[in-house]
Structure formats: C-alpha cells, structure tokens
Design a protein around this motif. Sequence first.
Motif, mmCIF file in Angstrom:
data_model
loop_
_atom_site.group_PDB
_atom_site.id
_atom_site.type_symbol
_atom_site.label_atom_id
_atom_site.label_comp_id
_atom_site.label_asym_id
_atom_site.label_seq_id
_atom_site.Cartn_x
_atom_site.Cartn_y
_atom_site.Cartn_z
ATOM 1 N N PHE A 1 0.851 -1.178 0.000
ATOM 2 C CA PHE A 1 0.000 0.000 0.000
ATOM 3 C C PHE A 1 0.887 1.227 0.000
ATOM 4 N N ASN A 2 0.294 2.375 -0.141
ATOM 5 C CA ASN A 2 1.022 3.643 -0.118
ATOM 6 C C ASN A 2 0.589 4.455 1.089
ATOM 7 N N VAL A 3 1.527 5.182 1.659
ATOM 8 C CA VAL A 3 1.217 6.147 2.704
ATOM 9 C C VAL A 3 1.727 7.503 2.255
ATOM 10 N N ASP A 4 1.010 8.536 2.628
ATOM 11 C CA ASP A 4 1.467 9.891 2.325
ATOM 12 C C ASP A 4 2.520 10.305 3.338
ATOM 13 N N VAL A 5 3.620 10.828 2.813
ATOM 14 C CA VAL A 5 4.697 11.341 3.647
ATOM 15 C C VAL A 5 4.911 12.788 3.251
ATOM 16 N N TYR A 6 4.946 13.661 4.234
ATOM 17 C CA TYR A 6 5.155 15.090 4.006
ATOM 18 C C TYR A 6 6.595 15.417 4.371
ATOM 19 N N ILE A 7 7.302 16.002 3.428
ATOM 20 C CA ILE A 7 8.692 16.393 3.633
ATOM 21 C C ILE A 7 8.737 17.904 3.760
ATOM 22 N N PHE A 8 9.291 18.391 4.860
ATOM 23 C CA PHE A 8 9.423 19.834 5.021
ATOM 24 C C PHE A 8 10.713 20.164 5.755
ATOM 25 N N GLU B 1 12.982 21.905 8.447
ATOM 26 C CA GLU B 1 12.964 22.418 9.817
ATOM 27 C C GLU B 1 14.398 22.751 10.173
ATOM 28 N N GLU B 2 14.670 24.029 10.278
ATOM 29 C CA GLU B 2 16.023 24.511 10.543
ATOM 30 C C GLU B 2 16.974 23.938 9.494
ATOM 31 N N GLU B 3 17.954 23.122 9.900
ATOM 32 C CA GLU B 3 18.943 22.632 8.942
ATOM 33 C C GLU B 3 18.662 21.211 8.451
ATOM 34 N N HIS B 4 17.543 20.618 8.854
ATOM 35 C CA HIS B 4 17.221 19.250 8.476
ATOM 36 C C HIS B 4 15.889 19.203 7.735
ATOM 37 N N LEU B 5 15.673 18.105 7.035
ATOM 38 C CA LEU B 5 14.373 17.827 6.444
ATOM 39 C C LEU B 5 13.657 16.837 7.346
ATOM 40 N N THR B 6 12.382 17.043 7.537
ATOM 41 C CA THR B 6 11.558 16.132 8.319
ATOM 42 C C THR B 6 10.630 15.381 7.385
ATOM 43 N N ALA B 7 10.543 14.079 7.572
ATOM 44 C CA ALA B 7 9.595 13.231 6.843
ATOM 45 C C ALA B 7 8.532 12.829 7.852
ATOM 46 N N TYR B 8 7.281 13.225 7.593
ATOM 47 C CA TYR B 8 6.191 12.976 8.545
ATOM 48 C C TYR B 8 5.062 12.225 7.855
ATOM 49 N N CYS B 9 4.622 11.130 8.450
ATOM 50 C CA CYS B 9 3.519 10.315 7.939
ATOM 51 C C CYS B 9 2.360 10.408 8.924
ATOM 52 N N PRO B 10 1.348 11.237 8.628
ATOM 53 C CA PRO B 10 0.247 11.414 9.581
ATOM 54 C C PRO B 10 -0.625 10.178 9.774
ATOM 55 N N SER B 11 -0.732 9.311 8.755
ATOM 56 C CA SER B 11 -1.605 8.146 8.907
ATOM 57 C C SER B 11 -1.038 7.110 9.868
ATOM 58 N N MET C 1 -0.373 22.304 7.310
ATOM 59 C CA MET C 1 -1.161 22.791 6.175
ATOM 60 C C MET C 1 -1.505 24.273 6.317
ATOM 61 N N GLN C 2 -1.695 24.742 7.528
ATOM 62 C CA GLN C 2 -2.087 26.132 7.753
ATOM 63 C C GLN C 2 -0.896 27.074 7.894
ATOM 64 N N SER C 3 0.298 26.525 7.977
ATOM 65 C CA SER C 3 1.488 27.364 8.153
ATOM 66 C C SER C 3 2.023 27.815 6.790
ATOM 67 N N ASN C 4 3.023 28.632 6.836
ATOM 68 C CA ASN C 4 3.688 29.084 5.612
ATOM 69 C C ASN C 4 4.846 28.163 5.236
ATOM 70 N N THR C 5 4.956 27.035 5.900
ATOM 71 C CA THR C 5 6.041 26.105 5.646
ATOM 72 C C THR C 5 5.865 25.446 4.287
ATOM 73 N N ASN C 6 6.926 25.434 3.502
ATOM 74 C CA ASN C 6 6.903 24.706 2.242
ATOM 75 C C ASN C 6 7.078 23.226 2.523
ATOM 76 N N TYR C 7 6.293 22.404 1.866
ATOM 77 C CA TYR C 7 6.390 20.970 2.052
ATOM 78 C C TYR C 7 6.114 20.282 0.732
ATOM 79 N N GLU C 8 6.528 19.048 0.671
ATOM 80 C CA GLU C 8 6.251 18.210 -0.492
ATOM 81 C C GLU C 8 5.551 16.963 0.003
ATOM 82 N N ARG C 9 4.463 16.608 -0.639
ATOM 83 C CA ARG C 9 3.720 15.402 -0.256
ATOM 84 C C ARG C 9 4.079 14.305 -1.252
ATOM 85 N N ILE C 10 4.514 13.180 -0.739
ATOM 86 C CA ILE C 10 4.817 12.052 -1.599
ATOM 87 C C ILE C 10 4.033 10.833 -1.146
ATOM 88 N N SER C 11 3.711 9.993 -2.098
ATOM 89 C CA SER C 11 3.044 8.740 -1.814
ATOM 90 C C SER C 11 4.131 7.665 -1.764
#
Length: 125
Positions: free
Chosen positions: A19-26, A28-38, A106-116
């Motif tokens: 299956f696929n899960v959505d992962v949001y990459i954004f 944060e300071e000097e690192h990228l965070t990968a977050y999977c809300p599901s 989603m409500q912030s001004n943070t740029n993110y990329e959503r990947i499946s």
Amino acid sequence: MENKHKNNTIEIENDKFRFNVDVYIFKEEEHLTAYCPSLDLATTGTDFQDAMKNFYECLQLHVECCLEMGTFVDDLKEHGWKVSEKGIVPPSFRMQLRNRQLSGLMQSNTNYERISAPVRIAAFA
C-alpha cells in the motif's frame, strides 16, 4: 492469495500487503523532516534521500515492534485505518487532517512536499 481494494490503496500479493502512505517532507532549521500522519511517524535527515531512508527504517522498526507485541491491527485502527479480512485501507486525507501536526503544517507558511511512499509488509493473521 491475490486481492485488490477497489481504490487500489491495498494489494495482497504473495502474502505481503502493499500500500502507499502519504509522507510530508518539510524543512525544519537545517534538516528535512519526513512525517507520515496516517501512522504518526516522523524522522529527519540531512537531505531528501536521507530523510526518506530514515523514514523507511522507522516504519520497518515500528511495524516489526507492533507485530512482535501483537498490537499491529490495534495500532492501525487507532490511527483511523480500516482493517478487515479483505485488507487494510489507510485513513482518508480528511480524517488525517484531524491530526494537529498535519493541520498545523497545512495552515502554516512552511513549504512541504507530499509524496506517496510505497510500503510492503508481511501479511498478518
């Protein structure tokens, strides 16, 4: 055993769930965070590849731990997944928006990329 969910969100093939899960990459300071809300899992990395590699390692450890403890199905259900004899289906995006971290992103001004992100795990009994 082969089965396909009508929305193609889950396949059962060769005793593995795919299956696929959505992962949001954004950033944060000097690192990228990968977050999977599901699954409410998050990791960081120095770049995109590192963040995703760390995410998959985190996911694998999480699933293995849940399977060993016998809590995998309960964990999925707690996160809004539908679990039945036919397979498992991730929660809808609308359901995921109830998660405070995702709605804040989603409500912030943070740029993110959503990947499946594709996931394969051994079928559970």
